[in-house]
Design an enzyme around this catalytic site. Structure first.
Site, PDB file in Angstrom:
ATOM      1  N   HIS A 241       1.912  14.232  -6.933  1.00  0.00           N
ATOM      2  CA  HIS A 241       2.856  14.983  -7.766  1.00  0.00           C
ATOM      3  C   HIS A 241       2.127  16.219  -8.289  1.00  0.00           C
ATOM      4  O   HIS A 241       0.930  16.159  -8.616  1.00  0.00           O
ATOM      5  CB  HIS A 241       3.355  14.149  -8.946  1.00  0.00           C
ATOM      6  CG  HIS A 241       3.887  12.809  -8.550  1.00  0.00           C
ATOM      7  ND1 HIS A 241       5.123  12.630  -7.979  1.00  0.00           N
ATOM      8  CD2 HIS A 241       3.329  11.577  -8.631  1.00  0.00           C
ATOM      9  CE1 HIS A 241       5.322  11.358  -7.726  1.00  0.00           C
ATOM     10  NE2 HIS A 241       4.249  10.691  -8.118  1.00  0.00           N
TER      11      HIS A 241
ATOM     12  N   SER B 172       0.831  -1.200   0.000  1.00  0.00           N
ATOM     13  CA  SER B 172       0.000   0.000   0.000  1.00  0.00           C
ATOM     14  C   SER B 172       0.863   1.247   0.000  1.00  0.00           C
ATOM     15  O   SER B 172       1.918   1.296   0.629  1.00  0.00           O
ATOM     16  CB  SER B 172      -0.926   0.007   1.232  1.00  0.00           C
ATOM     17  OG  SER B 172      -1.695  -1.173   1.277  1.00  0.00           O
TER      18      SER B 172
ATOM     19  N   CYS C 295      -4.434  -2.380   0.165  1.00  0.00           N
ATOM     20  CA  CYS C 295      -4.683  -3.816   0.111  1.00  0.00           C
ATOM     21  C   CYS C 295      -5.463  -4.207   1.361  1.00  0.00           C
ATOM     22  O   CYS C 295      -5.226  -3.674   2.445  1.00  0.00           O
ATOM     23  CB  CYS C 295      -3.371  -4.582   0.035  1.00  0.00           C
ATOM     24  SG  CYS C 295      -3.570  -6.308  -0.419  1.00  0.00           S
TER      25      CYS C 295
END
Length: 252
Positions: free
Chosen positions: A107, A102, A130
């Site tokens: 960005h 995980s 997950c």
């Protein structure tokens, strides 16, 4: 999520959310464009982005294992956080040796082009989890954390897990549209379109702001200083820019 499923062993489903936003500004001169990029770069530096992602991590009940962040020259920033399900404890200096499947990353991409008189700020956030954790519940927080003119969302559930009888489960929660997780008052402000592939548990939603308040798109300029004809031209240019980004193709 509803009632928890009785599973055999660990929940092996991987859930990935990609959250992309675009903020458009009308900056006529090259100086205004540079000033806008500098302003955005300061507003959304790696420190603030880290705070946003840490709040997101708390919201989904995950544990932060490691944080890496970086500001770039001349502009832009990135943050990556390794996360685990809430019950997992930190492991001293070894957390980089085991990624608990995980992570959360962000960005930024500020840019401008002198010929268009427009500057655009793009943010990409990816959340991969997950097990029981699902990132969809954070959408209202993410939308509220940024000035979002256009939003594109992708959600994918991969793999399978098994119940106690051995039956394979390819998704562990009901979902018809990402829009189900977005507050009605937010959706009311946007035109929204779904493109879903239910057979592969792949969901896509794109959103574009309905109303343009020109003052929100001007940098260091008062809207009432501009003649009506100029204002109309600016609104048309902004709308064209937004439609092309929303449509993911050149139209005009």
């Amino acid at each position: 999520m509803g009632e928890k499923l009785a599973l055999y062993g660990f929940n092996n489903l991987t859930k990935s959310l990609s959250f992309n936003i675009y903020d458009v500004c009308y900056a006529k001169s090259a100086r205004e464009q540079r000033d806008y990029i500098a302003y955005i770069d300061e507003q959304y530096n790696s420190e603030r982005l880290t705070n946003i992602l840490q709040t997101l991590t708390d919201m989904i009940g995950a544990t932060v294992l490691n944080i890496a962040r970086q500001d770039y020259d001349p502009q832009g920033a990135s943050v990556a956080i390794l996360i685990a399900e809430g019950g997992m404890k930190r492991a001293g200096q070894t957390q980089l040796g085991h990624l608990d499947k995980s992570h959360v990353t962000v960005h930024t991409y500020p840019e401008y082009h002198p010929e268009t008189s427009l500057a655009t700020f793009r943010v990409d956030i990816d959340v991969a989890t997950c097990g029981e954790i699902t990132p969809l519940s954070t959408l209202n927080y993410l939308i509220g954390s940024f000035d979002s003119d256009i939003i594109t969302l992708d959600y994918r559930v991969r793999g399978f897990t098994r119940d106690m009888k051995g039956k394979k489960l390819f998704i562990d929660h009901e979902l018809a549209s990402i829009q189900e997780y977005i507050a009605p008052d937010i959706l009311h402000r946007y035109d929204a379109t779904d493109i879903n592939v239910y057979a592969t548990n792949l969901y896509h939603t794109r959103m574009m702001l309905k109303e343009i308040d020109l003052q929100n798109y001007l940098f260091k300029t008062d809207v009432y200083e501009l003649p009506p004809k100029v204002r109309l031209e600016m609104i048309n240019n902004l709308r064209k820019e937004m439609i092309e980004i929303y449509s993911s193709k050149n139209i005009y």
